[in-house]
Write an enzyme that holds these catalytic residues in place. Structure first.
Site, PDB file in Angstrom:
ATOM      1  N   LEU A   1       3.043   5.166   6.488  1.00  0.00           N
ATOM      2  CA  LEU A   1       3.095   4.455   7.764  1.00  0.00           C
ATOM      3  C   LEU A   1       3.624   5.448   8.805  1.00  0.00           C
ATOM      4  O   LEU A   1       4.814   5.479   9.106  1.00  0.00           O
ATOM      5  CB  LEU A   1       4.007   3.231   7.644  1.00  0.00           C
ATOM      6  CG  LEU A   1       3.885   2.130   8.699  1.00  0.00           C
ATOM      7  CD1 LEU A   1       4.501   0.844   8.184  1.00  0.00           C
ATOM      8  CD2 LEU A   1       4.526   2.534  10.010  1.00  0.00           C
ATOM      9  N   ALA A   2       2.706   6.261   9.321  1.00  0.00           N
ATOM     10  CA  ALA A   2       3.099   7.332  10.246  1.00  0.00           C
ATOM     11  C   ALA A   2       1.880   7.731  11.052  1.00  0.00           C
ATOM     12  O   ALA A   2       1.143   8.636  10.664  1.00  0.00           O
ATOM     13  CB  ALA A   2       3.665   8.527   9.479  1.00  0.00           C
ATOM     14  N   GLU A   3       1.669   7.053  12.178  1.00  0.00           N
ATOM     15  CA  GLU A   3       0.437   7.272  12.947  1.00  0.00           C
ATOM     16  C   GLU A   3       0.312   8.701  13.468  1.00  0.00           C
ATOM     17  O   GLU A   3      -0.779   9.272  13.472  1.00  0.00           O
ATOM     18  CB  GLU A   3       0.362   6.271  14.106  1.00  0.00           C
ATOM     19  CG  GLU A   3       0.112   4.839  13.681  1.00  0.00           C
ATOM     20  CD  GLU A   3       1.345   4.111  13.205  1.00  0.00           C
ATOM     21  OE1 GLU A   3       1.225   2.973  12.715  1.00  0.00           O
ATOM     22  OE2 GLU A   3       2.452   4.691  13.316  1.00  0.00           O
TER      23      GLU A   3
ATOM     24  N   GLN B   1      -3.939   0.624  12.332  1.00  0.00           N
ATOM     25  CA  GLN B   1      -4.028  -0.775  11.919  1.00  0.00           C
ATOM     26  C   GLN B   1      -4.199  -1.741  13.088  1.00  0.00           C
ATOM     27  O   GLN B   1      -5.012  -2.665  13.020  1.00  0.00           O
ATOM     28  CB  GLN B   1      -2.782  -1.173  11.124  1.00  0.00           C
ATOM     29  CG  GLN B   1      -2.864  -0.809   9.663  1.00  0.00           C
ATOM     30  CD  GLN B   1      -1.770  -1.477   8.852  1.00  0.00           C
ATOM     31  OE1 GLN B   1      -0.777  -1.971   9.387  1.00  0.00           O
ATOM     32  NE2 GLN B   1      -1.955  -1.500   7.546  1.00  0.00           N
ATOM     33  N   PHE B   2      -3.427  -1.534  14.149  1.00  0.00           N
ATOM     34  CA  PHE B   2      -3.513  -2.397  15.331  1.00  0.00           C
ATOM     35  C   PHE B   2      -3.377  -1.527  16.573  1.00  0.00           C
ATOM     36  O   PHE B   2      -2.770  -0.452  16.549  1.00  0.00           O
ATOM     37  CB  PHE B   2      -2.408  -3.459  15.327  1.00  0.00           C
ATOM     38  CG  PHE B   2      -2.653  -4.589  14.373  1.00  0.00           C
ATOM     39  CD1 PHE B   2      -3.385  -5.707  14.754  1.00  0.00           C
ATOM     40  CD2 PHE B   2      -2.169  -4.531  13.074  1.00  0.00           C
ATOM     41  CE1 PHE B   2      -3.617  -6.739  13.880  1.00  0.00           C
ATOM     42  CE2 PHE B   2      -2.389  -5.561  12.189  1.00  0.00           C
ATOM     43  CZ  PHE B   2      -3.121  -6.675  12.592  1.00  0.00           C
TER      44      PHE B   2
ATOM     45  N   TYR C   1       0.586   4.138  19.682  1.00  0.00           N
ATOM     46  CA  TYR C   1       1.456   4.905  20.582  1.00  0.00           C
ATOM     47  C   TYR C   1       2.236   6.015  19.887  1.00  0.00           C
ATOM     48  O   TYR C   1       2.435   7.090  20.487  1.00  0.00           O
ATOM     49  CB  TYR C   1       2.386   3.955  21.340  1.00  0.00           C
ATOM     50  CG  TYR C   1       1.632   2.941  22.174  1.00  0.00           C
ATOM     51  CD1 TYR C   1       0.716   3.359  23.137  1.00  0.00           C
ATOM     52  CD2 TYR C   1       1.799   1.584  21.977  1.00  0.00           C
ATOM     53  CE1 TYR C   1       0.001   2.444  23.884  1.00  0.00           C
ATOM     54  CE2 TYR C   1       1.085   0.660  22.731  1.00  0.00           C
ATOM     55  CZ  TYR C   1       0.190   1.089  23.674  1.00  0.00           C
ATOM     56  OH  TYR C   1      -0.521   0.181  24.410  1.00  0.00           O
ATOM     57  N   PRO C   2       2.710   5.852  18.660  1.00  0.00           N
ATOM     58  CA  PRO C   2       3.360   6.992  18.011  1.00  0.00           C
ATOM     59  C   PRO C   2       2.437   8.206  17.843  1.00  0.00           C
ATOM     60  O   PRO C   2       2.917   9.333  17.723  1.00  0.00           O
ATOM     61  CB  PRO C   2       3.773   6.434  16.638  1.00  0.00           C
ATOM     62  CG  PRO C   2       3.945   4.974  16.877  1.00  0.00           C
ATOM     63  CD  PRO C   2       2.867   4.620  17.858  1.00  0.00           C
TER      64      PRO C   2
ATOM     65  N   HIS D   1       0.303  -6.422  18.630  1.00  0.00           N
ATOM     66  CA  HIS D   1      -0.933  -6.579  17.859  1.00  0.00           C
ATOM     67  C   HIS D   1      -2.117  -7.028  18.719  1.00  0.00           C
ATOM     68  O   HIS D   1      -3.177  -7.343  18.176  1.00  0.00           O
ATOM     69  CB  HIS D   1      -0.737  -7.606  16.731  1.00  0.00           C
ATOM     70  CG  HIS D   1       0.180  -7.154  15.639  1.00  0.00           C
ATOM     71  ND1 HIS D   1       1.518  -6.946  15.845  1.00  0.00           N
ATOM     72  CD2 HIS D   1      -0.057  -6.869  14.331  1.00  0.00           C
ATOM     73  CE1 HIS D   1       2.074  -6.567  14.698  1.00  0.00           C
ATOM     74  NE2 HIS D   1       1.142  -6.496  13.766  1.00  0.00           N
TER      75      HIS D   1
END
Length: 325
Positions: free
Chosen positions: A58-60, A82-83, A88-89, A129
Site C-alpha cells: 500500500l504505497a502509491e 484503488q481510488f 495524491y501520494p 473515494h
C-alpha cells in the site's frame, strides 16, 4: 460482439494486452489474488502469474516510481490506483518524473506507463473515494489523460493507451462499472483516443462531457427533445490533448455550448474548454459558454452526494439559461 460491463471490458482489454505483449505487466494494491476492489483484474494473476500481475504494498508513490523504473528497462506497466483520492501520494512521481522524463531526455527515453484510476462519485463511498481530480493531470504537460464512459471505450481506449509510448492517466468512472454494451472484437472505425465522439446529433446546443456525466447528458438530451430543443452530445474521451477540432466544428453549427463534469467548476476542465471555445468560435456564439459541475467544496458525505453531483435538471437548467441569453 459480446455484451460486457465496463469492468469486464477493461478486464478483457488487460487480458488481451498481457497475451499480446510479454512486456506488459499489471501492478497495484490487491490486483492479484483479490482481483481489485472492483474485480476489474479478476482472474489475471491466476492466468498470467504473480510476476506479471503484481500485488504491491500500500504505497502509491512506490507503485508509480517502480513502474517508471520498469518502463525504462523496456516494460509496459499498467498501474492501478484503488481510488481517485489515493493518487495524491503518487503525485510527485507522476508530475515530476513520469511526465517529464521524455522531455528531459530530449525524446530519447519513452515511458509507456498507464495509471488506471477509478474516478468520481455516485456510489455512496466514504471520504477520499469520490474525487474528480482530472484537472491536475490535464494541466501537466507530458501526460495524456483519457476518460472512458462505456464498455466499448473502456476496452479499446485502454488497449490504445497501453500501446502508447507516452504516459497515460486512464480514468474509469466507477459509477459506470456495471453498465453494459456491445464491445466489438475489432476496433474498426472506432475513434482513436485522441478524438472526441459525437454520441447524439443536434442543432441547438453543444453539450460537452466525459466519464460518468455522459449518461446524464444523454438523458438530458432526450428530455430536452420533448421541449423542442435539439442537443448535440459529445463525449470528449481524451481530456489532454483535447480534440478542439470536433468541439469547435459542433459549436460553430449550434452557436451554444454547455460543458458538464463532476469536478468543481472553479479552474476545472470546463474552464479550459470554455476559453478554447470562446477563442475559436467567438463570432459564432449566441450565448456565453456555460458550465455545470460539482460545487466548489470538498466532496460531501455520501448521503449528500445527490445534491452535489450534476443531474439532469441542472444540465437542462444550463440549456435554458443559454437560450434565455
Amino acid at each position: 460482439m459480446p455484451v460486457l460491463t465496463l469492468s469486464q471490458a477493461i478486464n478483457t482489454g488487460l487480458r488481451r494486452a498481457l497475451e499480446d505483449d510479454p512486456a506488459v505487466i499489471v501492478m497495484g494494491q490487491d490486483v492479484g489474488g483479490l482481483g481489485g476492489v472492483f474485480r476489474v483484474t479478476d482472474g489475471l494473476q491466476k492466468d498470467f502469474g504473480a510476476d506479471r500481475v503484481i500485488d504491491t504494498p500500500l504505497a502509491e508513490a512506490g507503485i508509480v516510481g517502480t513502474a517508471i523504473g520498469l518502463a525504462l528497462r523496456g516494460y509496459r506497466p499498467v498501474c492501478e490506483i484503488q481510488f481517485d483520492g489515493f493518487v495524491y501520494p503518487a503525485f510527485n512521481q507522476i508530475v515530476s518524473q513520469l511526465a517529464k522524463l521524455r522531455a528531459r531526455s530530449g525524446g530519447r527515453l519513452a515511458l509507456p506507463v498507464v495509471v488506471r484510476i477509478p474516478v468520481g462519485g455516485g456510489i455512496g463511498a466514504v471520504e477520499h473515494h469520490s474525487e474528480s481530480n482530472e484537472a491536475y493531470f490535464a494541466h501537466t504537460a507530458g501526460l495524456r489523460v483519457v476518460c472512458c464512459s462505456n464498455p466499448q471505450d473502456g476496452h479499446w481506449l485502454l488497449r490504445q493507451a497501453i500501446d502508447c509510448d507516452d504516459p497515460v492517466i486512464f480514468y474509469e468512472p466507477k459509477r459506470r462499472y456495471w453498465s453494459k454494451s456491445d464491445v466489438p472484437e475489432d476496433p474498426g472505425d472506432l475513434p482513436r483516443f485522441e478524438h472526441a465522439q459525437v454520441l447524439r446529433d443536434g442543432g441547438d446546443v453543444t453539450v460537452l462531457t466525459y466519464g460518468g456525466m455522459v449518461d446524464t447528458c444523454l438523458r438530458a438530451a432526450e428530455a430536452a427533445e420533448e421541449e423542442g430543443h435539439s442537443l448535440e452530445v459529445i463525449d470528449l474521451r481524451t481530456l489532454s490533448p483535447l480534440d478542439i477540432e470536433t468541439i469547435t466544428e459542433s459549436v460553430r453549427e449550434t452557436g451554444r455550448c454547455v460543458v458538464v463534469h463532476e469536478a468543481p467548476t472553479f479552474a476545472g476542465l470546463g474552464a479550459e474548454i470554455g476559453a478554447a471555445v470562446t477563442e475559436h468560435c467567438f463570432y459564432h456564439l449566441e450565448a456565453p459558454v456555460l458550465r455545470v459541475g460539482g460545487y466548489n467544496t470538498p466532496y460531501p458525505p455520501a448521503k449528500f452526494e445527490d445534491q452535489y453531483l450534476p443531474d439532469l435538471d441542472r444540465v437542462l437548467d444550463a440549456v435554458d439559461q443559454s437560450f434565455a441569453w
